[in-house]
Write a protein that holds these residues in place. Structure first.
Motif, PDB file in Angstrom:
ATOM      1  N   LYS A 150      -2.728   7.716   1.090  1.00  0.00           N
ATOM      2  CA  LYS A 150      -3.829   7.662   0.158  1.00  0.00           C
ATOM      3  C   LYS A 150      -4.981   6.780   0.689  1.00  0.00           C
ATOM      4  O   LYS A 150      -6.069   6.886   0.293  1.00  0.00           O
ATOM      5  CB  LYS A 150      -3.065   7.010  -1.021  1.00  0.00           C
ATOM      6  CG  LYS A 150      -2.439   8.028  -1.944  1.00  0.00           C
ATOM      7  CD  LYS A 150      -2.852   7.634  -3.235  1.00  0.00           C
ATOM      8  CE  LYS A 150      -2.521   8.973  -4.390  1.00  0.00           C
ATOM      9  NZ  LYS A 150      -0.909   8.747  -4.355  1.00  0.00           N
ATOM     10  N   ASN A 151      -4.478   5.431   1.424  1.00  0.00           N
ATOM     11  CA  ASN A 151      -5.724   4.617   1.889  1.00  0.00           C
ATOM     12  C   ASN A 151      -6.287   5.068   3.340  1.00  0.00           C
ATOM     13  O   ASN A 151      -6.985   4.272   3.675  1.00  0.00           O
ATOM     14  CB  ASN A 151      -5.058   3.175   2.105  1.00  0.00           C
ATOM     15  CG  ASN A 151      -3.933   2.993   3.214  1.00  0.00           C
ATOM     16  OD1 ASN A 151      -3.735   4.155   3.879  1.00  0.00           O
ATOM     17  ND2 ASN A 151      -3.501   1.841   3.540  1.00  0.00           N
ATOM     18  N   GLN A 153      -5.393   5.175   6.313  1.00  0.00           N
ATOM     19  CA  GLN A 153      -5.125   4.400   7.219  1.00  0.00           C
ATOM     20  C   GLN A 153      -4.052   5.216   8.303  1.00  0.00           C
ATOM     21  O   GLN A 153      -4.003   4.569   9.551  1.00  0.00           O
ATOM     22  CB  GLN A 153      -4.659   3.029   6.993  1.00  0.00           C
ATOM     23  CG  GLN A 153      -5.414   2.100   6.159  1.00  0.00           C
ATOM     24  CD  GLN A 153      -7.001   1.931   6.754  1.00  0.00           C
ATOM     25  OE1 GLN A 153      -6.910   1.450   7.982  1.00  0.00           O
ATOM     26  NE2 GLN A 153      -7.866   2.476   6.174  1.00  0.00           N
TER      27      GLN A 153
END
Ligand code: IPM
Ligand code: MN
Length: 371
Positions: A150-151, A153
């Motif tokens: 989601k982020n 990363q």
């Protein structure tokens, strides 16, 4: 023979080169009394422009019902530079491969005597190159689960191979080696990847049924070097999807132009024939793209239906065009011919029994090439 051919011109130079392949197939049909029918269908960015779907249902239906598929190329720059895009033109081709279970991608690589000097590699290195790559096409990291956190990363691609997926293409590759120089090289990363170790196990096991074939193993990184150091050492190369994609592009420089490399994608049902080159957007609409890879793919299509004389006739015409330098700018920078005129020459060459005299002025004018 009656053949129903699905035509998927696709994006970029796809439509131009496919048009020339059809011209050559029509010349063959006329000369040998075959009946080739074509049904055009949209795929890739061209299809996305119609309804957003890179593989419309209608196209899939046409392909499933056809005897064979002639495919152009796929991809458009606007989609290349958007990492956020959920739908890409390439997905059309990938899904088509999966839906039709086109598990074996066969890519022959050879050099032409008359164009050895066109290769970026030394003439004495490339002379006599003649190998074929069997690339697994419907599994591996191309089709494994993909995700991005989601982020944003972290991202994951999964590479999975089943024994069944390895076995079916391995048998095809061994059979090909039997009718060639009896050497098979499996290219993998067995020093790092679990999937590669399964490939080695299966291939070793299967090799027992093909005692006349000499089996070798190479890591992909070593193979990348060996391909350009000594391409003549290879006969049949067997490899998985991603490695096969990379090595076949590398192999294309051996012959002097990626515009010369044809391929066949075979499964249980309808087979697909396509040049290995991409959509070459910069050349789109300029009538400069090399049609030979598409035309040689059409020859592989004829081979598939045991029309060997016809396929040979196309290959002989292609060799003649290279010998006479009747080629597009990728092979002939100074005195080149257009895509259309290369196609015209080949078609005339096939249809003319004498093919004794080539009138260069006429070729330049785009007129009949043989008088
Ligand atoms: C090929 C192409 C495709 C592939 C792309 C267009 C998805 O490069 O046919 O080799 O990576 O398989
Ligand atoms: Mn590729």
């Amino acid at each position: 023979m009656n053949l129903n051919i699905a035509l998927l011109p696709g994006d970029g130079i796809g439509p131009e080169v496919t048009q020339q392949a059809v011209k050559i197939l029509n010349a063959i049909a006329e000369k040998y009394n075959h009946n080739f029918k074509y049904t055009k269908a949209a795929i890739g960015a061209a299809a996305m422009k119609i309804n957003g779907d890179p593989l419309p249902n209608e196209t899939l239906k046409i392909c499933s019902e056809a005897d064979a598929i002639l495919f152009g190329s796929i991809g458009e720059p606007v989609h290349d530079h958007d990492p956020n895009a959920n739908i890409r033109p390439e997905q059309g081709l990938l899904r088509l491969r999966k839906e039709l279970d086109l598990f074996a991608n066969i890519r022959p690589v050879q050099t032409y005597e008359s164009s050895l000097h066109k290769s970026n590699l030394k003439e004495e290195v490339v002379k006599g190159t003649d190998f074929v790559i069997y690339r697994e096409l419907t599994s591996g990291i191309y089709f494994g689960e993909k995700k991005i956190s989601k982020n944003e990363q972290e991202a994951t691609d999964t590479c999975t191979y089943s024994a069944k997926e390895i076995d079916r293409i391995t048998h095809l590759a061994f059979k090909a080696a039997k009718s060639r120089r009896k050497k098979l090289t499996l290219i993998d990363k067995a020093n790092v990847l679990a999937t590669s170790r399964l490939w080695r196990k299966r291939v070793q096991e299967i090799s027992k049924s093909y005692p006349s074939i000499q089996l070798n193993f190479l890591y992909a990184n070593t193979a990348a070097m060996q391909l350009i150091l000594k391409p003549t050492q290879f006969d049949v190369i067997l490899t998985e999807n991603l490695i096969g994609d990379i090595l076949s592009d590398e192999a294309s420089v051996i012959s002097g132009s990626i515009g010369l490399l044809a391929s066949a994608s075979i499964g249980e049902k309808t087979a697909l024939f396509e040049p290995i080159h991409g959509s070459f957007p910069k050349a789109k609409g300029k009538n400069i793209a090399n049609p030979l890879a598409s035309i040689l793919s059409a020859a592989m299509l004829l081979d598939h239906f045991q029309l060997y004389d016809e396929a040979e006739e196309i290959r002989a015409a292609v060799e003649k065009s290279i010998e006479l330098n009747i080629t597009t700018p990728d092979l002939n920078a100074t005195n080149y011919f257009s895509t259309t005129n290369v196609g015209n020459f080949l078609s005339d060459f096939i249809l003319d029994d004498e093919n004794t005299f080539y009138n260069k002025n006429n070729i330049d004018l785009g007129q009949s090439t043989i008088i």
